[in-house]
Every structure is written in structure tokens, then in C-alpha cells.
Write an enzyme that holds these catalytic residues in place. Structure first.
Site, PDB file in Angstrom:
ATOM      1  CB  SER A  39      -0.906   0.175   1.062  1.00  0.00           C
ATOM      2  OG  SER A  39      -1.517   1.217   1.361  1.00  0.00           O
ATOM      3  CG  HIS A  72      -3.843  -1.255  -1.984  1.00  0.00           C
ATOM      4  ND1 HIS A  72      -4.792  -1.934  -2.659  1.00  0.00           N
ATOM      5  CD2 HIS A  72      -4.360  -0.370  -1.197  1.00  0.00           C
ATOM      6  CE1 HIS A  72      -6.107  -1.564  -1.676  1.00  0.00           C
ATOM      7  NE2 HIS A  72      -5.720  -0.505  -0.774  1.00  0.00           N
ATOM      8  CG  ASP A 116      -5.080   2.841   0.482  1.00  0.00           C
ATOM      9  OD1 ASP A 116      -6.156   2.049   0.395  1.00  0.00           O
ATOM     10  OD2 ASP A 116      -4.043   2.329   0.880  1.00  0.00           O
ATOM     11  CG  MET A 119      -8.407   7.493   1.796  1.00  0.00           C
ATOM     12  SD  MET A 119      -7.690   7.462   3.606  1.00  0.00           S
ATOM     13  CE  MET A 119      -7.028   5.746   3.441  1.00  0.00           C
ATOM     14  CG  HIS A 128      -9.150   0.852  -1.469  1.00  0.00           C
ATOM     15  ND1 HIS A 128      -8.768   0.696  -0.068  1.00  0.00           N
ATOM     16  CD2 HIS A 128     -10.756   0.822  -1.432  1.00  0.00           C
ATOM     17  CE1 HIS A 128      -9.794   0.366   0.649  1.00  0.00           C
ATOM     18  NE2 HIS A 128     -10.985   0.465  -0.107  1.00  0.00           N
ATOM     19  CG  MET A 175     -11.448   3.613   1.088  1.00  0.00           C
ATOM     20  SD  MET A 175      -9.932   3.633   2.396  1.00  0.00           S
ATOM     21  CE  MET A 175      -8.594   3.645   0.837  1.00  0.00           C
ATOM     22  CG  MET A 216     -12.237  -2.412   3.718  1.00  0.00           C
ATOM     23  SD  MET A 216     -10.737  -2.008   3.123  1.00  0.00           S
ATOM     24  CE  MET A 216      -9.857  -1.218   4.476  1.00  0.00           C
ATOM     25  CG  PHE A 225      -6.456   7.099   9.394  1.00  0.00           C
ATOM     26  CD1 PHE A 225      -5.740   8.109   9.101  1.00  0.00           C
ATOM     27  CD2 PHE A 225      -7.802   6.935   9.960  1.00  0.00           C
ATOM     28  CE1 PHE A 225      -6.431   9.420   9.351  1.00  0.00           C
ATOM     29  CE2 PHE A 225      -8.689   8.094  10.120  1.00  0.00           C
ATOM     30  CZ  PHE A 225      -7.950   9.353   9.837  1.00  0.00           C
ATOM     31  N   GLY A 273      -1.751   1.477   9.420  1.00  0.00           N
ATOM     32  CA  GLY A 273      -1.180   1.178  10.719  1.00  0.00           C
ATOM     33  C   GLY A 273      -1.976   0.781  11.646  1.00  0.00           C
ATOM     34  CG  ASP A 326      -6.499  -2.467   2.313  1.00  0.00           C
ATOM     35  OD1 ASP A 326      -5.632  -2.337   2.688  1.00  0.00           O
ATOM     36  OD2 ASP A 326      -7.165  -1.696   1.530  1.00  0.00           O
ATOM     37  N   GLY A 354      -3.909  -3.987   8.416  1.00  0.00           N
ATOM     38  CA  GLY A 354      -3.136  -4.782   9.450  1.00  0.00           C
ATOM     39  C   GLY A 354      -2.518  -6.025   8.920  1.00  0.00           C
ATOM     40  N   GLY A 394       0.822  -2.282   3.889  1.00  0.00           N
ATOM     41  CA  GLY A 394       1.535  -0.985   3.969  1.00  0.00           C
ATOM     42  C   GLY A 394       2.572  -1.036   4.916  1.00  0.00           C
TER      43      GLY A 394
HETATM   44  C1  DX5 Z   1      -6.766   2.013   4.920  1.00  0.00           C
HETATM   45  C2  DX5 Z   1      -6.308   1.705   3.494  1.00  0.00           C
HETATM   46  C3  DX5 Z   1      -5.181   0.455   3.447  1.00  0.00           C
HETATM   47  C4  DX5 Z   1      -3.869   0.767   4.447  1.00  0.00           C
HETATM   48  C5  DX5 Z   1      -3.393  -0.513   4.733  1.00  0.00           C
HETATM   49  O1  DX5 Z   1      -8.028   2.638   4.863  1.00  0.00           O
HETATM   50  O2  DX5 Z   1      -7.219   1.036   2.783  1.00  0.00           O
HETATM   51  O3  DX5 Z   1      -4.823   0.150   2.252  1.00  0.00           O
HETATM   52  O4  DX5 Z   1      -2.890   1.661   3.835  1.00  0.00           O
HETATM   53  O5  DX5 Z   1      -2.269   0.021   5.589  1.00  0.00           O
HETATM   54  P1  DX5 Z   1      -1.735  -1.107   6.870  1.00  0.00           P
HETATM   55  O6  DX5 Z   1      -1.105  -2.284   5.990  1.00  0.00           O
HETATM   56  O7  DX5 Z   1      -0.696  -0.247   7.500  1.00  0.00           O
HETATM   57  O8  DX5 Z   1      -2.561  -1.335   7.692  1.00  0.00           O
HETATM   58 ZN    ZN Z   2      -6.636   0.146   0.685  1.00  0.00          ZN
END
Ligand code: DX5
Ligand code: ZN
Length: 221
Positions: free
Chosen positions: A9, A34, A36, A38, A67, A69, A138, A144, A146, A172, A174, A194
Site C-alpha cells: 500500500s 495498492h 488508497d 480518500m 481503492h 474510499m 476490509m 488510515f 497502521g 486490506d 493490518g 502498508g
Molecule cells: C486503509 C487502507 C489500507 C492501508 C493499509 O484505509 O485502505 O490500504 O493503507 O495499511 P496497513 O497495512 O498499514 O494497515
Molecule cells: Zn486500501
């Protein structure tokens, strides 16, 4: 189950050096990147849009797994297609007309993904599966990087895998060396990561281990 794909990510990358970060991930074994997107409305954060995809596309041919969002995902399909997105994954919660949106994305020349938030029942995507390329389950609340992986989302992956053995199922949020076994055993084959990849001393080792874990489940099935 389809082949394993590891998708770092880019949200965890240094956005000021996006092309270099993308090349670093590809060199270390990433299959997809990937991205993201937003909008500060569907989720409480703002990241990147089509102009950034367009800039990055000039530096690489890699598969860009976008992705979205965002609210009103219908609105950005053409911009992302023109920018060079490979796959457009929208949230089922963000539209009342998923079938029309799927058609719009296909017509624009992109692959189609449908994402579900942790609290959304997976059955909402069942009627769409034969029309899409991927389902994103998800494993954190979107918004976010992390955050902590939510194992209680795994029954959704399991049920999707049981019903659709050939579907690309992406997880996706954690995903790390500590959580990959749970996700792979449930049936996920596209792994977004990520923090665990970007913060690793050796992203290459993390990417290859994530892949091996998915492949080891596949070899048993
Ligand atoms: C969260 C994103 C993820 C995120 C994953 O809204 O969709 O793609 O970047 O990051 P980690 O792997 O750190 O959870
Ligand atoms: Zn994502």
C-alpha cells in the site's frame, strides 16, 4: 484459488518520492501497487486522486490497484481510466447502483473490484461476483494505515472463498507476518500490506514470506 498477489500500500510510502518508492517495491517483489484514494467524506482522511495516478503511470507499467474510499464513486471512473488505473475498486456502501457502476468501469477499460467495510455483510456482494474481477474485504475501518487487523472479518473471507473458488479475494488493513496465516487460511490471495512492508528492514523478505504463506495454503487445497 487464484495465484497469490502481494500489493504494497503506497499510503505508507514517502509521497514526495512516489516513483522511487514504487520502483523500490517492484524491485522487492511487489506484484501490484495498492493506491488508497480518500476524499475526506466517505472516510475521515484525504489522500490522493487521479492526477497522482497519472504522474506515477508515467514512471511504471505496474498494475495499479486503486481503492476508492470515496462517496459518489461514479464520478471518478473516467478520470482514473485516463490516468492509467488498472483496477477500480469501489465501496459497496458508497453506491445504490453497483451494477451500473460495474458496467461503467468495464467500459472505461479497467478491471473492477468491490470493497466491503468490516461491518458490511459479505452477502451484499454475492449477486455481483460473476460481474467483477476482485472483492476487497476490509480488515480495518478504512481511513488510515497502521491499524490493527480485525480477525472477526475472516468468516466473510471464508464464506466468499467457499462460494467463489476462482475469485480474487483481497484483504486490506493490518496485514503482516503475524496476521497473514489467518488471512491466507481463510482464503485470501491478494494481500495489501502498508506498514509491515514499508517499515520492514527488508521489504523483500516480508513480501516473499507473505507470498509463501498464501502459496502454502493453496498447495494444501
Ligand atoms: C486503509 C487502507 C489500507 C492501508 C493499509 O484505509 O485502505 O490500504 O493503507 O495499511 P496497513 O497495512 O498499514 O494497515
Ligand atoms: Zn486500501
Amino acid at each position: 484459488m487464484p495465484i497469490a498477489k502481494i500489493a504494497p500500500s503506497m499510503l505508507s510510502s514517502d509521497f514526495a518520492s512516489l516513483a522511487a518508492e514504487a520502483h523500490r517495491m517492484i524491485k522487492n517483489g511487489a506484484d501490484w501497487l495498492h493506491m488508497d484514494v480518500m476524499d475526506g467524506h466517505f472516510v475521515p482522511n484525504i489522500t490522493i486522486g487521479a492526477p497522482v495516478i497519472q504522474s506515477l503511470r508515467k514512471h511504471t507499467n505496474v498494475f495499479l490497484d486503486c481503492h476508492l474510499m470515496v462517496s459518489n464513486p461514479e464520478k471518478w471512473v473516467d478520470d482514473f481510466a485516463k490516468a492509467g488505473a488498472s483496477l477500480y475498486c469501489f465501496h459497496i456502501e458508497a453506491t445504490n447502483e453497483p451494477e451500473a457502476l460495474i458496467e461503467q468501469i468495464k467500459k472505461a477499460g479497467m478491471k473492477v473490484g468491490v470493497a466491503v467495510k468490516p461491518k458490511t455483510p459479505i452477502e451484499t456482494v454475492f449477486p455481483l461476483v460473476d460481474k467483477i474481477d476482485m472483492c476487497l474485504v476490509m480488515t480495518v475501518e478504512p481511513g488510515f494505515g497502521g491499524q490493527k487487523f480485525m480477525p472477526d472479518c475472516m468468516p466473510k473471507v471464508q464464506s466468499l472463498r467457499e462460494n467463489f473458488p476462482k475469485l480474487d479475494i483481497e484483504v486490506d488493513g493490518g496485514l503482516s507476518l503475524d496476521t497473514i496465516d489467518t488471512a491466507a487460511q481463510a482464503g485470501a490471495n491478494v494481500i495489501v500490506a502498508g506498514t509491515s512492508v514499508f517499515k520492514a528492514e527488508s521489504p523483500k523478505d516480508v513480501i516473499s514470506t507473505l507470498r509463501e504463506k498464501v502459496e502454502s495454503v493453496q498447495s494444501k487445497s
